[in-house]
Design a protein around this motif. Sequence first.
Motif, PDB file in Angstrom:
ATOM      1  N   LEU A  55       0.828  -1.200   0.000  1.00 29.10           N
ATOM      2  CA  LEU A  55       0.000   0.000   0.000  1.00 29.10           C
ATOM      3  C   LEU A  55       0.871   1.262   0.000  1.00 29.10           C
ATOM      4  O   LEU A  55       0.644   2.188  -0.788  1.00 29.10           O
ATOM      5  N   GLN A  58       2.684   1.700  -3.416  1.00 21.52           N
ATOM      6  CA  GLN A  58       1.777   2.125  -4.480  1.00 21.52           C
ATOM      7  C   GLN A  58       1.331   3.572  -4.285  1.00 21.52           C
ATOM      8  O   GLN A  58       1.245   4.331  -5.253  1.00 21.52           O
ATOM      9  N   ALA A  59       1.054   3.954  -3.051  1.00 23.00           N
ATOM     10  CA  ALA A  59       0.654   5.334  -2.775  1.00 23.00           C
ATOM     11  C   ALA A  59       1.791   6.292  -3.118  1.00 23.00           C
ATOM     12  O   ALA A  59       1.562   7.363  -3.703  1.00 23.00           O
ATOM     13  N   ARG A  61       4.193   5.791  -5.322  1.00 23.50           N
ATOM     14  CA  ARG A  61       4.313   5.824  -6.786  1.00 23.50           C
ATOM     15  C   ARG A  61       3.271   6.774  -7.382  1.00 23.50           C
ATOM     16  O   ARG A  61       3.587   7.603  -8.247  1.00 23.50           O
ATOM     17  N   LEU A  62       2.026   6.706  -6.904  1.00 21.34           N
ATOM     18  CA  LEU A  62       0.978   7.600  -7.397  1.00 21.34           C
ATOM     19  C   LEU A  62       1.284   9.054  -7.051  1.00 21.34           C
ATOM     20  O   LEU A  62       1.056   9.953  -7.860  1.00 21.34           O
ATOM     21  N   SER A  74      -7.965   7.167 -10.234  1.00 18.55           N
ATOM     22  CA  SER A  74      -8.126   6.513  -8.938  1.00 18.55           C
ATOM     23  C   SER A  74      -8.176   5.012  -9.161  1.00 18.55           C
ATOM     24  O   SER A  74      -8.733   4.527 -10.139  1.00 18.55           O
ATOM     25  N   ARG A  76      -7.896   1.001  -6.931  1.00 19.09           N
ATOM     26  CA  ARG A  76      -7.796   0.270  -5.667  1.00 19.09           C
ATOM     27  C   ARG A  76      -6.327  -0.076  -5.471  1.00 19.09           C
ATOM     28  O   ARG A  76      -5.704  -0.699  -6.320  1.00 19.09           O
ATOM     29  N   LEU A  77      -5.788   0.348  -4.352  1.00 21.47           N
ATOM     30  CA  LEU A  77      -4.364   0.156  -4.108  1.00 21.47           C
ATOM     31  C   LEU A  77      -4.040  -1.240  -3.623  1.00 21.47           C
ATOM     32  O   LEU A  77      -3.047  -1.830  -4.004  1.00 21.47           O
ATOM     33  N   VAL A  78      -4.866  -1.782  -2.743  1.00 22.22           N
ATOM     34  CA  VAL A  78      -4.595  -3.087  -2.141  1.00 22.22           C
ATOM     35  C   VAL A  78      -5.910  -3.829  -1.970  1.00 22.22           C
ATOM     36  O   VAL A  78      -6.917  -3.241  -1.612  1.00 22.22           O
TER      37      VAL A  78
END
Length: 91
Positions: A55, A58-59, A61-62, A74, A76-78
Amino acid sequence: VFVANDHMAMGVLRALREAGRRVPEDVSVVGFDDVPEAAYFWPPLTTVRQDFGVLGRQAFRLLLQRIAGRDVESARLVEPELVVRDSAAAA
Protein backbone atom coordinates in the motif's frame (compact mmCIF):
# COMPACT_ATOMS: atom_id res chain seq x y z
CA VAL A 1 -18.67 -5.36 16.32
CA PHE A 2 -16.31 -4.17 13.58
CA VAL A 3 -13.43 -2.34 15.24
CA ALA A 4 -11.05 0.14 13.57
CA ASN A 5 -7.92 -1.86 14.41
CA ASP A 6 -6.88 -5.10 16.07
CA HIS A 7 -5.51 -3.56 19.25
CA MET A 8 -8.83 -1.85 19.92
CA ALA A 9 -10.64 -5.11 19.04
CA MET A 10 -8.59 -6.91 21.69
CA GLY A 11 -9.80 -4.31 24.17
CA VAL A 12 -13.37 -4.98 23.06
CA LEU A 13 -12.83 -8.72 23.59
CA ARG A 14 -11.61 -8.08 27.11
CA ALA A 15 -14.45 -5.67 27.91
CA LEU A 16 -17.01 -8.18 26.64
CA ARG A 17 -15.47 -10.95 28.74
CA GLU A 18 -15.51 -8.70 31.82
CA ALA A 19 -19.18 -7.91 31.10
CA GLY A 20 -19.98 -11.63 31.00
CA ARG A 21 -20.59 -11.77 27.24
CA ARG A 22 -19.36 -14.74 25.23
CA VAL A 23 -17.49 -14.24 21.97
CA PRO A 24 -18.64 -15.29 19.41
CA GLU A 25 -21.77 -16.88 20.93
CA ASP A 26 -23.24 -13.55 22.12
CA VAL A 27 -21.22 -11.02 20.14
CA SER A 28 -18.93 -11.33 17.11
CA VAL A 29 -15.83 -9.14 16.97
CA VAL A 30 -13.79 -8.32 13.85
CA GLY A 31 -10.65 -6.19 13.83
CA PHE A 32 -8.54 -4.59 11.13
CA ASP A 33 -4.78 -4.89 10.48
CA ASP A 34 -3.99 -8.54 11.32
CA VAL A 35 -1.31 -7.75 13.86
CA PRO A 36 0.76 -10.82 14.80
CA GLU A 37 -0.78 -11.24 18.26
CA ALA A 38 -4.34 -11.36 16.81
CA ALA A 39 -3.94 -15.07 16.08
CA TYR A 40 -2.90 -15.80 19.68
CA PHE A 41 -5.45 -13.73 21.60
CA TRP A 42 -8.44 -15.55 23.10
CA PRO A 43 -10.50 -16.14 21.15
CA PRO A 44 -8.26 -15.74 18.10
CA LEU A 45 -9.36 -12.52 16.39
CA THR A 46 -11.10 -12.47 13.02
CA THR A 47 -9.57 -9.53 11.16
CA VAL A 48 -9.06 -7.80 7.84
CA ARG A 49 -5.51 -8.01 6.50
CA GLN A 50 -3.90 -5.48 4.18
CA ASP A 51 -0.33 -5.47 2.97
CA PHE A 52 0.70 -2.05 4.24
CA GLY A 53 4.13 -2.30 2.59
CA VAL A 54 2.53 -2.71 -0.84
CA LEU A 55 0.00 0.00 0.00
CA GLY A 56 2.76 2.45 0.92
CA ARG A 57 4.80 1.74 -2.20
CA GLN A 58 1.78 2.12 -4.48
CA ALA A 59 0.65 5.33 -2.77
CA PHE A 60 4.16 6.76 -3.09
CA ARG A 61 4.31 5.82 -6.79
CA LEU A 62 0.98 7.60 -7.40
CA LEU A 63 2.18 10.64 -5.46
CA LEU A 64 5.33 10.87 -7.60
CA GLN A 65 3.20 10.66 -10.74
CA ARG A 66 0.99 13.53 -9.48
CA ILE A 67 4.03 15.63 -8.58
CA ALA A 68 5.36 15.03 -12.10
CA GLY A 69 2.08 16.48 -13.43
CA ARG A 70 0.72 13.24 -14.82
CA ASP A 71 -2.96 12.44 -14.52
CA VAL A 72 -3.55 9.57 -12.17
CA GLU A 73 -6.77 7.60 -12.27
CA SER A 74 -8.13 6.51 -8.94
CA ALA A 75 -7.48 2.84 -8.40
CA ARG A 76 -7.80 0.27 -5.67
CA LEU A 77 -4.36 0.16 -4.11
CA VAL A 78 -4.60 -3.09 -2.14
CA GLU A 79 -7.08 -5.96 -1.99
CA PRO A 80 -7.98 -6.55 1.64
CA GLU A 81 -8.30 -10.14 2.84
CA LEU A 82 -10.68 -11.40 5.51
CA VAL A 83 -8.83 -13.66 7.95
CA VAL A 84 -11.49 -15.78 9.65
CA ARG A 85 -10.64 -16.94 13.15
CA ASP A 86 -12.78 -17.73 16.21
CA SER A 87 -14.06 -14.30 17.29
CA ALA A 88 -16.86 -14.17 14.69
CA ALA A 89 -19.79 -16.54 14.34
CA ALA A 90 -21.40 -17.51 11.06
CA ALA A 91 -24.31 -15.31 10.01
